[in-house]
Scaffold this motif. Structure first.
Motif, PDB file in Angstrom:
ATOM      1  N   ASN A  36       0.827  -1.211   0.000  1.00 32.27           N
ATOM      2  CA  ASN A  36       0.000   0.000   0.000  1.00 32.27           C
ATOM      3  C   ASN A  36       0.863   1.262   0.000  1.00 32.27           C
ATOM      4  N   GLU A  37       1.942   1.274   0.778  1.00 28.13           N
ATOM      5  CA  GLU A  37       2.838   2.430   0.762  1.00 28.13           C
ATOM      6  C   GLU A  37       3.582   2.551  -0.569  1.00 28.13           C
TER       7      GLU A  37
ATOM      8  N   ILE B  37       1.327   4.141  -3.171  1.00 26.57           N
ATOM      9  CA  ILE B  37       1.226   5.587  -2.981  1.00 26.57           C
ATOM     10  C   ILE B  37       2.485   6.289  -3.476  1.00 26.57           C
TER      11      ILE B  37
ATOM     12  N   VAL C 166      -8.270   4.398   5.605  1.00 26.71           N
ATOM     13  CA  VAL C 166      -7.195   4.616   4.647  1.00 26.71           C
ATOM     14  C   VAL C 166      -5.887   4.096   5.235  1.00 26.71           C
ATOM     15  N   ASN C 167      -5.214   3.270   4.493  1.00 27.08           N
ATOM     16  CA  ASN C 167      -3.890   2.721   4.792  1.00 27.08           C
ATOM     17  C   ASN C 167      -3.871   1.743   5.967  1.00 27.08           C
ATOM     18  N   ASP C 168      -2.854   1.820   6.808  1.00 27.18           N
ATOM     19  CA  ASP C 168      -2.566   0.743   7.752  1.00 27.18           C
ATOM     20  C   ASP C 168      -3.460   0.665   8.980  1.00 27.18           C
TER      21      ASP C 168
ATOM     22  N   GLN D  42      -2.380   9.045   9.587  1.00 28.03           N
ATOM     23  CA  GLN D  42      -0.929   8.871   9.586  1.00 28.03           C
ATOM     24  C   GLN D  42      -0.307   9.635   8.418  1.00 28.03           C
TER      25      GLN D  42
ATOM     26  N   PHE E 172       1.224   8.580   5.748  1.00 22.10           N
ATOM     27  CA  PHE E 172       0.888   8.063   4.418  1.00 22.10           C
ATOM     28  C   PHE E 172      -0.553   8.386   4.025  1.00 22.10           C
ATOM     29  N   ASP E 173      -1.412   8.658   4.994  1.00 20.44           N
ATOM     30  CA  ASP E 173      -2.750   9.154   4.660  1.00 20.44           C
ATOM     31  C   ASP E 173      -2.616  10.524   3.997  1.00 20.44           C
TER      32      ASP E 173
ATOM     33  N   THR F  22      -1.397  10.137   0.553  1.00 22.12           N
ATOM     34  CA  THR F  22      -2.485   9.656  -0.304  1.00 22.12           C
ATOM     35  C   THR F  22      -3.250  10.850  -0.868  1.00 22.12           C
TER      36      THR F  22
ATOM     37  N   VAL G 128      -4.707   0.131   0.417  1.00 25.65           N
ATOM     38  CA  VAL G 128      -4.773   1.563   0.682  1.00 25.65           C
ATOM     39  C   VAL G 128      -6.133   1.909   1.293  1.00 25.65           C
TER      40      VAL G 128
END
Length: 169
Positions: free
Chosen positions: A11-12, A15, A66-68, A73, A75-76, A79, A127
């Motif tokens: 997922n990361e 992105i 969204v995400n983990d 976070q 990475f959100d 995104t 994601v």
């Protein structure tokens, strides 16, 4: 808080790859708009993505995470920043080909299809995590609405830019 994953994985990477590729695409595209308009279109893409995601992914709707995990976070944030080039490229092609009439509808349906394909891929890679019976098909009217708003904003933005340019001479 619900945890889906705790590692840097697909997922990361999705992105990061989408982020880098699409920002490079807009960087290397021939210049069509002023720097101000270009930056505004990227920011509009980010804003619309963030606003729409935060509208339906938090209570009272809470249709997906969204995400983990279910908390916000870094990475959100990435995104949402990843959405920026899509608004720019969408308006760039629209302006380049000067779509009018029913062609605009087909153009929007085409981009809604691209958005749904990317959402499908992002969902498969972790994601997005749907909740409460949410399905990919539910995103179609949302995308069509957002694409319509983006084109309306773009048309207003161009008219204002032309007025500023012509009134300053």
């Amino acid at each position: 808080m619900k945890v889906y994953d705790q590692q840097f994985n697909q997922n990361e990477w999705f992105i990061v790859i989408v982020f880098v590729v699409f920002y490079l695409v807009i960087f290397f595209m021939p210049r069509r708009f002023s720097l101000t308009t270009s930056m505004t279109l990227v920011l509009v893409g980010i804003y619309i993505g963030m606003l729409s995601d935060h509208t339906i992914s938090i209570p009272p709707f809470d249709f997906y995470d969204v995400n983990d995990n279910s908390s916000y976070q870094f990475f959100d944030f990435l995104t949402y920043v990843m959405y920026g080039p899509f608004g720019y490229i969408y308006c760039y092609i629209y302006d380049y080909y000067k779509f009018r009439g029913f062609k605009v509808l087909f153009y929007m349906l085409f981009w809604a299809g691209i958005a749904m394909l990317l959402e499908y891929t992002a969902t498969k890679l972790g994601v997005f995590h749907y909740k409460q019976g949410y399905r990919l098909l539910f995103s179609l009217p949302i995308y069509l609405g957002l694409l319509s708003i983006t084109l309306l904003y773009f048309d207003i933005l161009l008219k204002r830019e032309k007025n500023i340019y012509f009134n300053s001479n």
